[in-house]
Design a protein around this motif. Structure first.
Motif, PDB file in Angstrom:
ATOM      1  N   THR A  69       0.832  -1.290   0.119  1.00  0.00           N
ATOM      2  CA  THR A  69       0.039   0.057  -0.107  1.00  0.00           C
ATOM      3  C   THR A  69       0.940   1.226   0.055  1.00  0.00           C
ATOM      4  OG1 THR A  69      -1.692  -1.195   1.195  1.00  0.00           O
ATOM      5  CG2 THR A  69      -1.819   1.173   1.290  1.00  0.00           C
ATOM      6  N   ARG A  70       0.559   2.138  -0.963  1.00  0.00           N
ATOM      7  CA  ARG A  70       1.417   3.304  -1.131  1.00  0.00           C
ATOM      8  C   ARG A  70       0.616   4.305  -1.883  1.00  0.00           C
ATOM      9  NH1 ARG A  70       5.539  -0.330  -3.612  1.00  0.00           N
ATOM     10  NH2 ARG A  70       4.507  -0.738  -5.744  1.00  0.00           N
ATOM     11  N   PRO A  71       0.854   5.719  -1.822  1.00  0.00           N
ATOM     12  CA  PRO A  71       0.168   6.532  -2.502  1.00  0.00           C
ATOM     13  C   PRO A  71       0.386   6.203  -4.079  1.00  0.00           C
ATOM     14  CG  PRO A  71       1.426   7.679  -0.762  1.00  0.00           C
ATOM     15  CD  PRO A  71       2.217   6.090  -0.898  1.00  0.00           C
ATOM     16  N   LEU A  72      -0.603   6.660  -4.822  1.00  0.00           N
ATOM     17  CA  LEU A  72      -0.632   6.618  -6.335  1.00  0.00           C
ATOM     18  C   LEU A  72       0.038   7.829  -6.804  1.00  0.00           C
ATOM     19  CD1 LEU A  72      -1.315   4.554  -8.483  1.00  0.00           C
ATOM     20  CD2 LEU A  72      -3.576   6.145  -8.498  1.00  0.00           C
ATOM     21  N   ALA A  73       0.821   7.474  -7.756  1.00  0.00           N
ATOM     22  CA  ALA A  73       1.496   8.677  -8.293  1.00  0.00           C
ATOM     23  C   ALA A  73       0.511   9.409  -8.983  1.00  0.00           C
ATOM     24  CB  ALA A  73       2.610   7.992  -9.414  1.00  0.00           C
ATOM     25  N   ALA A  74       0.705  10.717  -9.099  1.00  0.00           N
ATOM     26  CA  ALA A  74      -0.211  11.571  -9.838  1.00  0.00           C
ATOM     27  C   ALA A  74      -0.014  11.010 -11.444  1.00  0.00           C
ATOM     28  CB  ALA A  74       0.062  13.023  -9.651  1.00  0.00           C
ATOM     29  N   LEU A  75      -1.024  10.824 -12.224  1.00  0.00           N
ATOM     30  CA  LEU A  75      -1.104  10.246 -13.584  1.00  0.00           C
ATOM     31  C   LEU A  75      -2.070  10.908 -14.365  1.00  0.00           C
ATOM     32  CD1 LEU A  75      -2.517   7.288 -14.118  1.00  0.00           C
ATOM     33  CD2 LEU A  75      -1.268   7.175 -12.175  1.00  0.00           C
ATOM     34  N   THR A  76      -1.837  11.325 -15.810  1.00  0.00           N
ATOM     35  CA  THR A  76      -2.869  11.456 -16.655  1.00  0.00           C
ATOM     36  C   THR A  76      -3.016  10.776 -17.776  1.00  0.00           C
ATOM     37  OG1 THR A  76      -1.587  13.008 -17.790  1.00  0.00           O
ATOM     38  CG2 THR A  76      -2.795  14.044 -15.815  1.00  0.00           C
ATOM     39  N   PHE A  77      -3.939  10.534 -18.304  1.00  0.00           N
ATOM     40  CA  PHE A  77      -4.365   9.756 -19.665  1.00  0.00           C
ATOM     41  C   PHE A  77      -5.305  10.242 -20.333  1.00  0.00           C
ATOM     42  CE2 PHE A  77      -5.785   7.822 -15.818  1.00  0.00           C
ATOM     43  CZ  PHE A  77      -7.422   7.613 -15.972  1.00  0.00           C
ATOM     44  N   LEU A  78      -5.698   9.597 -21.709  1.00  0.00           N
ATOM     45  CA  LEU A  78      -6.888  10.075 -22.497  1.00  0.00           C
ATOM     46  C   LEU A  78      -7.962   9.155 -22.482  1.00  0.00           C
ATOM     47  CD1 LEU A  78      -4.490  11.494 -25.257  1.00  0.00           C
ATOM     48  CD2 LEU A  78      -5.361  12.802 -23.542  1.00  0.00           C
ATOM     49  N   ASP A  79      -9.006   9.723 -22.696  1.00  0.00           N
ATOM     50  CA  ASP A  79     -10.391   9.071 -23.069  1.00  0.00           C
ATOM     51  C   ASP A  79     -10.464   8.912 -24.393  1.00  0.00           C
ATOM     52  OD1 ASP A  79     -11.540  11.349 -23.764  1.00  0.00           O
ATOM     53  OD2 ASP A  79     -12.874  11.384 -21.836  1.00  0.00           O
ATOM     54  N   ALA A  80     -11.412   8.242 -24.957  1.00  0.00           N
ATOM     55  CA  ALA A  80     -11.755   7.876 -26.167  1.00  0.00           C
ATOM     56  C   ALA A  80     -11.969   9.000 -27.066  1.00  0.00           C
ATOM     57  CB  ALA A  80     -12.932   6.982 -26.414  1.00  0.00           C
ATOM     58  N   GLU A  81     -12.553  10.183 -26.339  1.00  0.00           N
ATOM     59  CA  GLU A  81     -12.443  11.262 -27.248  1.00  0.00           C
ATOM     60  C   GLU A  81     -11.345  12.494 -27.119  1.00  0.00           C
ATOM     61  OE1 GLU A  81     -14.966  10.558 -24.799  1.00  0.00           O
ATOM     62  OE2 GLU A  81     -16.037   9.440 -26.588  1.00  0.00           O
ATOM     63  N   GLY A  82     -10.294  11.847 -26.470  1.00  0.00           N
ATOM     64  CA  GLY A  82      -8.960  12.326 -26.371  1.00  0.00           C
ATOM     65  C   GLY A  82      -8.838  13.552 -25.321  1.00  0.00           C
ATOM     66  N   ARG A  83      -9.854  13.571 -24.333  1.00  0.00           N
ATOM     67  CA  ARG A  83     -10.027  14.337 -23.357  1.00  0.00           C
ATOM     68  C   ARG A  83      -8.819  13.844 -22.126  1.00  0.00           C
ATOM     69  NH1 ARG A  83     -16.022  14.134 -23.515  1.00  0.00           N
ATOM     70  NH2 ARG A  83     -15.477  12.257 -22.174  1.00  0.00           N
ATOM     71  N   GLU A  84      -8.131  14.610 -21.590  1.00  0.00           N
ATOM     72  CA  GLU A  84      -7.241  14.388 -20.444  1.00  0.00           C
ATOM     73  C   GLU A  84      -8.049  13.998 -19.345  1.00  0.00           C
ATOM     74  OE1 GLU A  84      -4.129  16.932 -18.268  1.00  0.00           O
ATOM     75  OE2 GLU A  84      -3.386  16.111 -19.920  1.00  0.00           O
ATOM     76  N   ARG A  85      -7.844  12.713 -18.674  1.00  0.00           N
ATOM     77  CA  ARG A  85      -8.393  12.358 -17.419  1.00  0.00           C
ATOM     78  C   ARG A  85      -7.366  11.979 -16.538  1.00  0.00           C
ATOM     79  NH1 ARG A  85     -13.664  10.063 -18.987  1.00  0.00           N
ATOM     80  NH2 ARG A  85     -13.954  10.404 -16.817  1.00  0.00           N
ATOM     81  N   THR A  86      -7.676  12.049 -15.213  1.00  0.00           N
ATOM     82  CA  THR A  86      -7.016  11.466 -13.891  1.00  0.00           C
ATOM     83  C   THR A  86      -7.864  10.485 -13.122  1.00  0.00           C
ATOM     84  OG1 THR A  86      -7.691  12.843 -12.476  1.00  0.00           O
ATOM     85  CG2 THR A  86      -5.901  13.863 -14.034  1.00  0.00           C
ATOM     86  N   VAL A  87      -7.112   9.799 -12.195  1.00  0.00           N
ATOM     87  CA  VAL A  87      -7.622   8.904 -11.223  1.00  0.00           C
ATOM     88  C   VAL A  87      -8.565   9.598 -10.621  1.00  0.00           C
ATOM     89  CG1 VAL A  87      -7.163   7.596  -9.377  1.00  0.00           C
ATOM     90  CG2 VAL A  87      -5.562   7.433 -11.325  1.00  0.00           C
ATOM     91  N   ALA A  88      -8.530  10.746 -10.240  1.00  0.00           N
ATOM     92  CA  ALA A  88      -9.577  11.431  -9.438  1.00  0.00           C
ATOM     93  C   ALA A  88     -10.845  11.500 -10.170  1.00  0.00           C
ATOM     94  CB  ALA A  88      -9.169  12.984  -9.129  1.00  0.00           C
ATOM     95  N   ASP A  89     -11.033  11.325 -11.528  1.00  0.00           N
ATOM     96  CA  ASP A  89     -12.204  11.360 -12.203  1.00  0.00           C
ATOM     97  C   ASP A  89     -12.938   9.850 -11.766  1.00  0.00           C
ATOM     98  OD1 ASP A  89     -11.706  13.506 -13.727  1.00  0.00           O
ATOM     99  OD2 ASP A  89     -10.629  12.463 -15.039  1.00  0.00           O
ATOM    100  N   PHE A  90     -12.171   8.953 -11.049  1.00  0.00           N
ATOM    101  CA  PHE A  90     -13.043   7.736 -10.795  1.00  0.00           C
ATOM    102  C   PHE A  90     -12.960   7.735  -9.194  1.00  0.00           C
ATOM    103  CE2 PHE A  90     -11.000   7.443 -15.066  1.00  0.00           C
ATOM    104  CZ  PHE A  90     -12.005   6.797 -15.423  1.00  0.00           C
TER     105      PHE A  90
END
Length: 186
Positions: A36-57
């Motif tokens: 168990t450890r803090p998750l690194a800040a990360l971004t990725f893209l959804d199918a429409e090309g919008r930037e998403r983060t883990v916070a969106d979930f």
């Protein structure tokens, strides 16, 4: 045409994929490295090309799978990830396969159609930013994130994600589904 191009075009099922599929039958939760450890800040893209983060979930359990269409072990485990997603969707556990394919959405959607995957979303990490943030050493790498946003485990290499013991391990690692959100109550 190179072997890699043939594989990408779907013209060859490489022996490595068949061997990987056979090996998956024994790839279970014993291969999960729990910590168990803090998750690194990360971004990725959804199918429409919008930037998403883990916070969106927020509040959901996550199975972040780093993969590519040109990676035979990645290709081999995709159907089992789709079955894992179906098994846990009602419990608000999201399976996010983050493709590192540089061709983006078109490449992933073509691959999904070719192999008959319909239950996974298109998520992309074309520049490898999420993979770098997570410290992935190769593909596939899967990170299990609990409902509070903490990394709980990771697995390097492919696995049979739809095995009952793997599904149970993911449930345990993401944490219990809140009773207040259950829809099957009487």
């Amino acid at each position: 045409m190179s072997r890699r191009r043939l594989i990408q075009a779907g013209m060859v099922l490489p022996p490595a994929v068949m061997a990987t599929q056979a090996a998956q039958a024994s790839a279970g939760p014993e291969r999960l490295r729990e910590a168990t450890r803090p998750l690194a800040a990360l971004t990725f893209l959804d199918a429409e090309g919008r930037e998403r983060t883990v916070a969106d979930f927020a509040g959901q359990g996550l199975v972040l799978n780093l993969w590519a269409t040109w990676c035979p072990p990645c290709v081999a485990e995709m159907p089992s990830l789709e079955r894992l997603a179906a098994a846990l969707a009602a419990e608000k556990v999201a399976v996010l396969p983050l493709s590192s394919d540089r061709g983006g959405q078109a490449v992933v959607e073509t691959f999904y159609r070719r192999v008959g995957l319909t239950g996974l979303g298109v998520w992309m990490d074309p520049r490898g930013a999420a993979a770098r943030a997570l410290g992935a050493r190769g593909l596939p790498t899967t990170v299990i994130v609990d409902r509070s946003g903490q990394e709980r485990a990771r697995l390097e290499g492919d696995a049979a994600w739809d095995r009952p013991d793997m599904i149970a391990a993911v449930r345990r690692l993401v944490g219990p589904f809140p009773a207040s959100e259950r829809t099957d109550r009487i």
